[in-house]
Structure formats: structure tokens, C-alpha cells
Design an enzyme around this catalytic site. Structure first.
Site, short mmCIF file in Angstrom:
data_model
loop_
_atom_site.label_atom_id
_atom_site.label_comp_id
_atom_site.label_asym_id
_atom_site.label_seq_id
_atom_site.Cartn_x
_atom_site.Cartn_y
_atom_site.Cartn_z
N GLU A 48 8.90 -5.67 -0.51
CA GLU A 48 8.04 -6.69 0.10
C GLU A 48 7.41 -7.45 -1.08
O GLU A 48 7.71 -8.62 -1.30
CB GLU A 48 6.96 -6.02 0.97
CG GLU A 48 5.96 -7.00 1.59
CD GLU A 48 4.81 -6.28 2.34
OE1 GLU A 48 4.58 -5.08 2.11
OE2 GLU A 48 4.14 -6.96 3.15
N HIS A 74 8.58 1.04 3.55
CA HIS A 74 8.39 -0.33 3.08
C HIS A 74 8.92 -0.38 1.65
O HIS A 74 8.59 0.48 0.83
CB HIS A 74 6.91 -0.70 3.05
CG HIS A 74 6.31 -0.99 4.39
ND1 HIS A 74 6.37 -0.14 5.45
CD2 HIS A 74 5.61 -2.09 4.82
CE1 HIS A 74 5.73 -0.68 6.48
NE2 HIS A 74 5.26 -1.86 6.12
N1 ADE Z 1 0.22 -1.81 6.19
C1 ADE Z 1 0.11 -2.68 7.19
N2 ADE Z 1 0.87 -3.74 6.97
C2 ADE Z 1 1.50 -3.54 5.79
C3 ADE Z 1 2.44 -4.28 5.03
N3 ADE Z 1 2.90 -5.47 5.41
N4 ADE Z 1 2.86 -3.77 3.86
C4 ADE Z 1 2.40 -2.58 3.46
N5 ADE Z 1 1.53 -1.85 4.13
C5 ADE Z 1 1.08 -2.32 5.30
ZN ZN Z 2 4.48 -3.39 7.37
#
Ligand code: ADE
Ligand code: ZN
Length: 335
Positions: A199, A196
């Protein structure tokens, strides 16, 4: 064919789905009762009403609380079977499921219990629905790199059953660089790597994930749009972004779905995919994400088909497994 049916008929892969995030309040309460676990909410309705998030952390606090209902192998199996049933109805032919071992092992649930339950559901989904799947183990980035190494050690006997690793949880203040040694070890072990990034965190975290962790896909990545050179790089290097539009609105990354930059990223030539992230918490499974995003951003059928194709191309399957899905996709009209 109406747009809804067209979207559900597109053969597609889901590449960004936290299995713990598919725990619907109904199942959460049933499991809590079965397992004698006390939840912080009085009822299913009160649980749903609490799903009003201001940012990623406000969601994660509830998500970890809900996951406490999962204890036994059967619980993980039932959770994943419920997900596969929904995914099948949405035209998913392949799913790469994230799971968070540390969320469970920290509560005393054995690594093997989680893996056995999920894997049994994956096998049943293949037989019952023809859905293929892979498991991707995520490290929680709010914990230390050493804790990640401990988890990797616990996973060691089962690495033949785990396809890759990811990095999730609280992004801000926990840059990819914190996990450089851990990801290098995972790559040495032959695991696929994703993370990730971008975000809530800045575009620099996406650059770190690529340069330091050497990830093959970026989960979310929407903040790449703030850095034109990075947008150009993602397109040139064909790095897929596993975008989760309904999640981004629920977690206030964008105010409204109409403001989402998915089309802008797609138009820039980036391999964008659409996924659900944590569908039980964000108001929709993958089909709903496609349908609502198509409406909000006025995506054409050709663009939706492109996005489905991106998901198949970006999945970690062999060309031989991918070929029949692409052939099926090619038979679909796009005007
Ligand atoms: N764990 C579950 N969903 C998540 C997200 N959108 N961003 C980071 N960690 C997560
Ligand atoms: Zn995620």
C-alpha cells in the site's frame, strides 16, 4: 440500464473492509455520548473536516481515536448492521470483515464483546439481506509479534467463529517478516491468511507476505506495479489483490483516481478486486468505489463484471456457496 444501476446490480463480494473504518461520525458521536467517551472533536462537522490525510499514519491516528467510542456488544452490533445495510444497497452478496481486536482489548474491551456484537450482526445480515459473511481478525503490525501471540491466545476459545487473520496498521518499517512465526502458527490452526502489503510499503513487502507469511490474498498490493517480475508472478499464481481506489487517493498513494494503476494491473492478468477499506473515512462505500473508478479509468462493463467475478472467486467460501452468485453474474449483459 445506466452504469450506476448496472454496478449496483452486479453480485459482488467485499473482501477488504475494516469494520471500525465504517464508523460514520454521526454514529461515533451518538456512541460517545451513550458511553460517556470524550472525542478529540467538538462536532460531527469538525470530525468530517479533520478527514484530510497526508498518508496512512495521519489517517490511522484519527481512526484509532474514533474507535474509542466503541465499548459495548451493542455498539459493535450497531456498527456492523449499519455497514451491512449500506453493503446490501450496493449489491454485496458476501463480505469478509476485518476487525482489529487489539484496538479494543488495549482499552479494556473484552475480545468476546467485540466478537459477539459483530457475529450477531453477521447473523442478522444473513437473515435480513441474504448477505453471507466471515470475520477476519487483523494483527496491528506497529505492535510486536509477541503482542500478536497474546491476541491469538485470547482468540483461542473463539477460533471456530473466526475465519482468518490479517495484518494491518502502519506498513512502513513493519515488514511481513516481523510476523513470520505468528502467521505460521495461524496457518497450523487452520486459519486463512491475508496481509496488507504494497500500500505504502515497497514491492518487497508483497514478496515477503507471499513467501514468508504464505498469504492467500494481498490487501492493496498496488505497488506491485513497480516490479514486473512480481506482476507476472501475481498473475500466474492467481493471487487476488483487494484494491481500494478511493482509499488510495485519500491517503495520497495516487494523486488522482485517474492516475490509479488498477486497470494496468487488471490488464496484466492479475485478479483485481474493488473494495472500500474504511468507507466512513474515505468518501465512499464499495458501490461508490466501483462507480468512481469506472468513470476515472473508463472501465467497460465487461471489466466491471470481471472485477465482481474476481471478488466472488477470491472469497473464502465453498464452491457450493459461490455457485448461485456466479450464475446470477453470468446472466448479466456486459455490452
Ligand atoms: N487499518 C485500517 N485501514 C487500513 C489501511 N488502509 N492500511 C493499513 N491499516 C489499516
Ligand atoms: Zn485496509
Amino acid at each position: 440500464m445506466d452504469l450506476d444501476s448496472y454496478i449496483r446490480a452486479l453480485p459482488k463480494a467485499e473482501l477488504h473492509l475494516h469494520i471500525e473504518g465504517s464508523l460514520e461520525p454521526e454514529m461515533m458521536f451518538a456512541l460517545a455520548q451513550r458511553n460517556g467517551v470524550t472525542l478529540p472533536w467538538d462536532s460531527i462537522e469538525a470530525t468530517r473536516a479533520a478527514y484530510d490525510f497526508s498518508d496512512l499514519q495521519s489517517f490511522l491516528d484519527l481512526y484509532y481515536a474514533g474507535a474509542a467510542a466503541l465499548i459495548h456488544e451493542q455498539d459493535f452490533h450497531d456498527l456492523a448492521m449499519a455497514y451491512f445495510t449500506r453493503a446490501h444497497a450496493d449489491g454485496v452478496v458476501h463480505a469478509e470483515l476485518f476487525f482489529d481486536p487489539q484496538t479494543h482489548t488495549e482499552r479494556g474491551v473484552a475480545f468476546e464483546t467485540v466478537l459477539d456484537g459483530l457475529e450477531r450482526a453477521c447473523n442478522t445480515a444473513q437473515l435480513r439481506f441474504g448477505i453471507s459473511s466471515r470475520l477476519i481478525m487483523c494483527f496491528l503490525r506497529h505492535l510486536s509479534e509477541d503482542a500478536g501471540f497474546d491476541t491469538l491466545e485470547q482468540a483461542q476459545p473463539y477460533l471456530g467463529r473466526i475465519h482468518g487473520v490479517g495484518l494491518d496498521s502502519s506498513e512502513k518499517g513493519h515488514p511481513p517478516s516481523k510476523f513470520m512465526r505468528l502467521f505460521a502458527r495461524c496457518r497450523e490452526l487452520g486459519l486463512h491468511v491475508v496481509a496488507h502489503a504494497g500500500e505504502e510499503g515497497p514491492p518487497a513487502y508483497i514478496v515477503e507476505a507471499l513467501d514468508l507469511l504464505k498469504v492467500e490474498r494481498i490487501d492493496h498490493g498496488v505497488r506491485a506495479a513497480e516490479d514486473p517480475a512480481l506482476v507476472e508472478r501475481l498473475a500466474r499464481e492467481r493471487i487476488a489483490l483487494t484494491v481500494c481506489p478511493l482509499s488510495n487517493v485519500k491517503l495520497c498513494v495516487f494523486d488522482r483516481l485517474q492516475d490509479h494503476n488498477l486497470k494496468q494491473l487488471l490488464d496484466a492478468g492479475i485478479k483485481v478486486t474493488i473494495n472500500s477499506d474504511d468507507p466512513a473515512y474515505f468518501g465512499g462505500y464499495i458501490g461508490q468505489n466501483y462507480v468512481e473508478t469506472a468513470a476515472a479509468l473508463q472501465l467497460s462493463r465487461a471489466e466491471l463484471k470481471r472485477i465482481a467475478r474476481n471478488s466472488l472467486e477470491a472469497s473464502f467460501v465453498s464452491d457450493a456457496e459461490r455457485a448461485p452468485w456466479l450464475m446470477r453474474l453470468d446472466t448479466m449483459a456486459d455490452d
